[in-house]
Design a protein around this motif. Structure first.
Motif, short mmCIF file in Angstrom:
data_model
loop_
_atom_site.label_atom_id
_atom_site.label_comp_id
_atom_site.label_asym_id
_atom_site.label_seq_id
_atom_site.Cartn_x
_atom_site.Cartn_y
_atom_site.Cartn_z
N SER A 201 0.84 -1.21 0.00
CA SER A 201 0.00 0.00 0.00
C SER A 201 0.87 1.25 0.00
O SER A 201 0.48 2.28 -0.57
N ARG A 202 2.06 1.18 0.60
CA ARG A 202 2.98 2.32 0.55
C ARG A 202 3.45 2.56 -0.88
O ARG A 202 3.54 3.71 -1.34
N VAL A 203 3.80 1.46 -1.59
CA VAL A 203 4.22 1.60 -2.98
C VAL A 203 3.09 2.16 -3.82
O VAL A 203 3.31 3.02 -4.68
N LEU A 204 1.88 1.67 -3.59
CA LEU A 204 0.73 2.19 -4.34
C LEU A 204 0.56 3.69 -4.12
O LEU A 204 0.34 4.46 -5.07
N ASP A 205 0.67 4.14 -2.87
CA ASP A 205 0.53 5.57 -2.58
C ASP A 205 1.62 6.38 -3.28
O ASP A 205 1.35 7.46 -3.81
N THR A 206 2.85 5.87 -3.27
CA THR A 206 3.95 6.58 -3.93
C THR A 206 3.73 6.65 -5.43
O THR A 206 3.94 7.70 -6.06
N ALA A 207 3.32 5.51 -6.02
CA ALA A 207 3.06 5.49 -7.46
C ALA A 207 1.92 6.43 -7.82
O ALA A 207 1.97 7.13 -8.84
N TRP A 208 0.90 6.45 -6.99
CA TRP A 208 -0.24 7.34 -7.25
C TRP A 208 0.18 8.80 -7.17
O TRP A 208 -0.22 9.62 -8.02
N ALA A 209 0.98 9.14 -6.20
CA ALA A 209 1.36 10.54 -6.01
C ALA A 209 2.17 11.09 -7.17
O ALA A 209 2.12 12.30 -7.45
N CYS A 210 2.93 10.23 -7.87
CA CYS A 210 3.79 10.74 -8.95
C CYS A 210 3.29 10.34 -10.34
O CYS A 210 4.04 10.45 -11.32
N SER A 211 2.05 9.85 -10.43
CA SER A 211 1.51 9.42 -11.73
C SER A 211 0.66 10.52 -12.35
O SER A 211 -0.05 11.25 -11.65
N PRO A 212 0.69 10.62 -13.70
CA PRO A 212 -0.21 11.55 -14.39
C PRO A 212 -1.64 11.01 -14.39
O PRO A 212 -1.89 9.86 -14.00
N LEU A 213 -2.57 11.83 -14.84
CA LEU A 213 -3.98 11.47 -14.77
C LEU A 213 -4.31 10.17 -15.51
O LEU A 213 -5.04 9.34 -14.96
N PRO A 214 -3.82 9.94 -16.75
CA PRO A 214 -4.17 8.68 -17.42
C PRO A 214 -3.76 7.44 -16.61
O PRO A 214 -4.51 6.45 -16.55
N GLN A 215 -2.58 7.48 -15.99
CA GLN A 215 -2.15 6.35 -15.17
C GLN A 215 -3.02 6.20 -13.93
O GLN A 215 -3.36 5.08 -13.53
N ARG A 216 -3.45 7.32 -13.34
CA ARG A 216 -4.34 7.24 -12.18
C ARG A 216 -5.69 6.65 -12.56
O ARG A 216 -6.29 5.88 -11.78
N VAL A 217 -6.18 6.99 -13.74
CA VAL A 217 -7.45 6.43 -14.19
C VAL A 217 -7.35 4.91 -14.33
O VAL A 217 -8.26 4.17 -13.93
N GLN A 218 -6.23 4.43 -14.89
CA GLN A 218 -6.04 2.99 -15.03
C GLN A 218 -6.00 2.31 -13.67
O GLN A 218 -6.60 1.24 -13.48
N MET A 219 -5.27 2.90 -12.71
CA MET A 219 -5.20 2.30 -11.38
C MET A 219 -6.56 2.29 -10.70
O MET A 219 -6.96 1.28 -10.10
N ALA A 220 -7.29 3.40 -10.79
CA ALA A 220 -8.62 3.48 -10.16
C ALA A 220 -9.58 2.52 -10.83
O ALA A 220 -10.44 1.91 -10.16
#
Length: 562
Positions: free
Chosen positions: A497-516
């Motif tokens: 979950s820490r890695v997920l939070d770090t990846a989310w914080a530095c990802s652009p919107l398209p990558q966040r949409v894929q994760m969500a």
């Protein structure tokens, strides 16, 4: 409250306490015992705000006897952190005579720590408290060597040196001194430092110089026992922290004393000191504060040509690590030239800290990174070919590959990284050219990178990947794609979950949409899991399902590019 004389104490107590060691009368002792029970049962903040001043006032009237009694001394240790600076004076001025008593020294150390905490909070100590600290310094200075060599008095002296310099190293509280419900909190408050721009009282600097000079004159007699050696180390740190010009003189005097003739005539006396468990600590402390010319002189006069033996010695290798941590570039370059071809030796001896110190030094001096990387890869047998796909497997354990340089195509099975191996990979990912490490990560089998994210050492490697300024953005994106399909499992894992939070914080919107989009169907499961519930809240997954346009607008305002 009546105070009576106590029977003759144990023979090992200080002379001052033997002459006059008062004790509490039974009624007063019972009062403090019940107060301690009340405090340990737990009080609200409002109750503690009323309780502490009243009890501290009673304690101040019974000093120093209250600091020597088992119950009242514990009570004192627990309440001193709540003592306002203006009422702290008696707890310092009346306890100097019991600075070598086991309980009295702890109480005095806590009072000095509270004064330092007040300075750290930007509070003025006042003339009374400043005078009490000055008087205590003068009293300890009359028998400075005796205080430093005393197992209890040395704690007080080190706390005083820390206060006079505006900072202190963390010292865990004595067992039983902290409230059970707040043990972790009090341990976290074991060190204080002066805020930037704040000024110490004018009398502190001359007193620090006087005490340090007194210790410097007695260096040969204070090399042992360990408590006296710790006082010398504390004086070095205090002088360095206060930016005193005396620090260099003290350092050179200490090194000169440790460089005197020793029974081992076949090697440098300083090398003998570096191999001694007690004296090596003093040398390490000196290396951390010595200026570059001094480190250069120390290396070329005593260590050059002996580094292989030093790196393989169970004690001396720690001194080499401190030298590499602080040495200028030319010294690190010479050390790397001497140690590089023989890095397998400290690894075989179980001294990976030498490798980490060398990598850390190369990180500070970028021109040495290529040579350091080549030497490390050769030691791990993964230099041929240069971008060996299994280098990460070897680095993760800091163990040589079997048959790596023999041309055999061994397929080592990736294992979770060790903490030391994880630290080595983190350092290498911040090198100017992390391409060999990134290539090794991309060569790992598909389950390996999600497995890294779920282990504590491996999650730190992910932090380094995503936080490195030298890893190209495209490589970060390619590595993050390897986590696709695993975000749900990572969301419910402590490290993942820490890695997920770090990846989310530095990802652009398209990558966040894929994760969500991958996590949203798992929302019911996430909400049943404590870690997953936190991830769902931070990612606003319910808003993503209900009002996606509004969610995207919110994420555009928070977005950070890789």
């Amino acid at each position: 409250m009546v105070v009576h004389a106590e029977p003759p104490p144990e023979p090992d107590m200080s002379r001052q306490w033997r002459q006059s060691a008062p004790r509490l009368d039974p009624d007063t002792a019972e009062y403090f015992r019940r107060a301690l029970e009340t405090l340990e049962e737990g009080l609200s903040e409002e109750e503690l705000a009323l309780f502490a001043p009243n009890v501290l006032s009673e304690l101040s009237r019974c000093l120093p006897s209250a600091a020597l009694h088992p119950s009242s001394s514990r009570l004192l240790l627990q309440l001193l952190p709540h003592c306002p600076p203006e009422t702290l004076t008696p707890f310092i001025s009346h306890l100097g005579g019991v600075s070598r008593h086991p309980r009295g020294s702890r109480a005095l150390e806590a009072a000095l720590g509270r004064a330092l905490a007040a300075l750290g909070a930007g509070l003025a100590l006042g003339a009374g408290l400043e005078g009490a600290v000055t008087e205590l310094g003068a009293e300890l200075g009359r028998d400075l060597g005796g205080v430093a060599r005393d197992a209890n008095g040395s704690f007080v002296l080190r706390a005083l040196l820390g206060l006079l310099s505006g900072g202190a190293d963390p010292v865990p509280p004595p067992k039983g001194a902290e409230p059970k419900a707040k043990k972790a909190e009090l341990k976290a408050k074991g060190a204080w430092s002066l805020p930037e721009g704040a000024e110490l009282p004018p009398s502190f600097r001359p007193l620090l110089e006087e005490l340090a000079q007194g210790l410097e004159q007695q260096i040969p007699a204070l090399l042992s026992p360990a408590c006296a050696s710790l006082c010398l180390q504390g004086a070095l740190r205090a002088l360095h922290r206060s930016q005193s010009p005396s620090c260099a003189r003290f350092c050179r005097a200490l090194i000169g004393c440790l460089s005197q003739d020793s029974p081992a005539h076949d090697q440098s006396p300083l090398l003998t000191s570096l191999q001694d468990p007690d004296r090596s600590r003093l040398l390490e402390a000196a290396m951390t504060v010595l200026d570059p010319p001094g480190l250069r002189e120390l290396f070329r006069g005593h260590l050059r040509g002996h580094l292989r033996g030093v790196a393989s010695h169970r004690v001396a290798n720690h001194g080499l690590q401190r030298l590499l941590d602080h040495a200028p570039e030319d010294v690190v370059s010479e050390a790397l030239s001497e140690l590089g071809p023989a890095l397998q030796e400290p690894l075989a001896r179980g001294h990976p800290g030498v490798i980490l110190a060398l990598l850390g030094a190369a990180l500070r001096h970028p021109r040495l990174q290529g040579e350091a990387l080549r030497s490390l890869f050769q030691a791990l047998r993964c230099w041929a070919p240069p971008h060996h796909p299994h280098c990460v497997t070897a680095l993760a354990q800091l163990r040589p590959l079997e048959g790596g340089d023999s041309g055999e195509e061994a397929e080592p099975e990736p294992r979770p990284p060790s903490p030391i191996g994880s630290r080595a990979l983190q350092l290498l990912l911040h090198f100017r050219d992390p391409a060999p490490i990134v290539g090794g990560l991309r060569a790992l089998p598909p389950p390996a990178l999600p497995g890294l994210a779920r282990s504590p050492p491996g999650s730190r490697i992910w932090d380094a990947i995503l936080g490195s300024k030298t890893v190209p953005k495209n490589d970060k994106k390619r590595l993050l794609k390897r986590l696709k399909g695993h975000w749900g499992a990572l969301a419910m894992d402590k490290s993942g979950s820490r890695v997920l939070d770090t990846a989310w914080a530095c990802s652009p919107l398209p990558q966040r949409v894929q994760m969500a989009s991958e996590l949203a169907p798992l929302l019911p499961r996430l909400l049943r899991d404590p870690l997953g519930r936190g991830v769902a809240r931070r990612l606003s997954l319910e808003l993503f399902l209900r009002l996606r346009p509004q969610w995207e607008g919110l994420q555009r305002g928070r977005g950070l590019q890789l």
